[in-house]
Design an enzyme around this catalytic site. Structure first.
Site, PDB file in Angstrom:
ATOM      1  N   ASP A 210       0.855  -1.242  -0.024  1.00 53.52           N
ATOM      2  CA  ASP A 210       0.089  -0.014   0.151  1.00 53.52           C
ATOM      3  C   ASP A 210       0.942   1.234   0.021  1.00 53.52           C
ATOM      4  O   ASP A 210       2.062   0.961   0.336  1.00 53.52           O
ATOM      5  CB  ASP A 210      -0.859   0.016   1.334  1.00 53.52           C
ATOM      6  CG  ASP A 210       0.177  -0.076   2.544  1.00 53.52           C
ATOM      7  OD1 ASP A 210       0.266   0.967   2.939  1.00 53.52           O
ATOM      8  OD2 ASP A 210       0.147  -1.121   3.177  1.00 53.52           O
ATOM      9  N   ASP A 212       1.207   4.667   1.858  1.00 55.13           N
ATOM     10  CA  ASP A 212       0.711   5.026   3.268  1.00 55.13           C
ATOM     11  C   ASP A 212      -0.114   6.399   3.180  1.00 55.13           C
ATOM     12  O   ASP A 212       0.116   7.142   2.289  1.00 55.13           O
ATOM     13  CB  ASP A 212       1.993   5.158   4.240  1.00 55.13           C
ATOM     14  CG  ASP A 212       1.988   5.023   5.611  1.00 55.13           C
ATOM     15  OD1 ASP A 212       1.357   3.700   5.865  1.00 55.13           O
ATOM     16  OD2 ASP A 212       2.239   5.832   6.484  1.00 55.13           O
TER      17      ASP A 212
END
Length: 270
Positions: A210, A212
């Site tokens: 991902d 952040d």
């Protein structure tokens, strides 16, 4: 001292893989399982033993076989002590991580060269008595890092380890990025320093799951999305780890991680 409750049928392993979130199995077949009692309690799960690239290899899922342990409750000291007691002297620690820069997209595998500890309350040493201070300027073994730098991986970067289990606020994420740190993770510490105290070579391979909160525009990180991204990449990621195990030199060839020469330790290492 640690004790093996189930005798091993084959030779002792000298290298281990500790799997992170979504990485709960490693061998395709031909394995055996051992349970080890340590002075620090039980390990996260039984330790599986198999063959990778002609090397006897141990595998331990960091969070347990069914993700029973959150990052702050992983029995880090028991895990590392048990692996060393089996004969392990090299540990590859694949993990999930968030990216702190748009340059590192989802699916990228990074082999960090630095670590920043932002955890709190985790026991991070075996030496509760005596004055023992280990060298930790370069937290990852250079020989094992070199083996982990397989084609397509990214060389270097600082991984900041947060306490969890919550994800970072947007302000925290932007602060981390402003320091020049590349990755954020919840399990890389105290695992790395415990390996150093046990004089085991240690390196991590971080799969970016991902962007952040301070990097991506939106609602922030969701656990379901992290697990889904890891699942999409788990096959190729395991192949990279297998190649790294096969490429790793014998630990006896590495002097970087032998940090206790000339030091009297307050405990006997397994």
């Amino acid at each position: 001292m640690a004790t093996v409750s189930v005798p091993m049928r084959g030779p002792r392993p000298d290298v281990a893989v500790i799997g992170g979130s979504g990485f709960y199995a490693f061998f395709d077949g031909g394995t055996e399982s051992v349970d080890i009692a340590t002075p620090y309690g039980a390990t996260s799960a039984s330790i599986a033993l198999g063959e990778v690239g002609g090397r006897r290899t141990a595998f331990l899922p960091r969070h347990g076989a069914n993700h029973e342990h959150a990052p702050h409750t992983v029995p880090y000291r028991a895990n590392m002590w048990a692996l060393r007691s089996l004969g392990v002297r090299q540990v590859l620690a694949p993990c999930a991580a968030g990216s702190l820069t748009p340059d590192l997209a989802r699916g990228t595998v990074v082999v960090p060269d630095q670590l920043v500890d932002r955890t709190s309350g985790r026991t991070q040493t075996y030496f509760d008595g005596g004055a023992v201070h280990v060298q930790f300027a370069d937290p990852y073994c250079p020989s094992l890092r070199a083996a982990a730098l397989q084609p397509g991986t990214v060389d270097g970067g600082a991984m900041v380890v947060v306490e969890g289990p919550r994800f970072s606020t947007r302000a925290e994420s932007r602060w981390f990025a402003a320091q020049g740190w590349s990755l954020v993770n919840m399990t890389g510490h105290p695992e790395a320093v415990l390996a150093r105290e046990l004089e085991m070579c240690y390196a991590t391979m971080a799969l970016i799951t991902d962007l952040d909160a301070g990097v991506a525009v939106g609602e922030g990180v969701r656990a379901s999305e992290v697990f889904a991204e890891f699942e999409r990449n788990i096959g190729p990621f395991k192949d990279l780890v297998r190649s790294s195990v096969a490429a790793a030199p014998k630990a006896t060839e590495c002097a970087h991680c032998r940090v206790h020469e000339g030091v009297t330790l307050p405990i006997e290492l397994p």
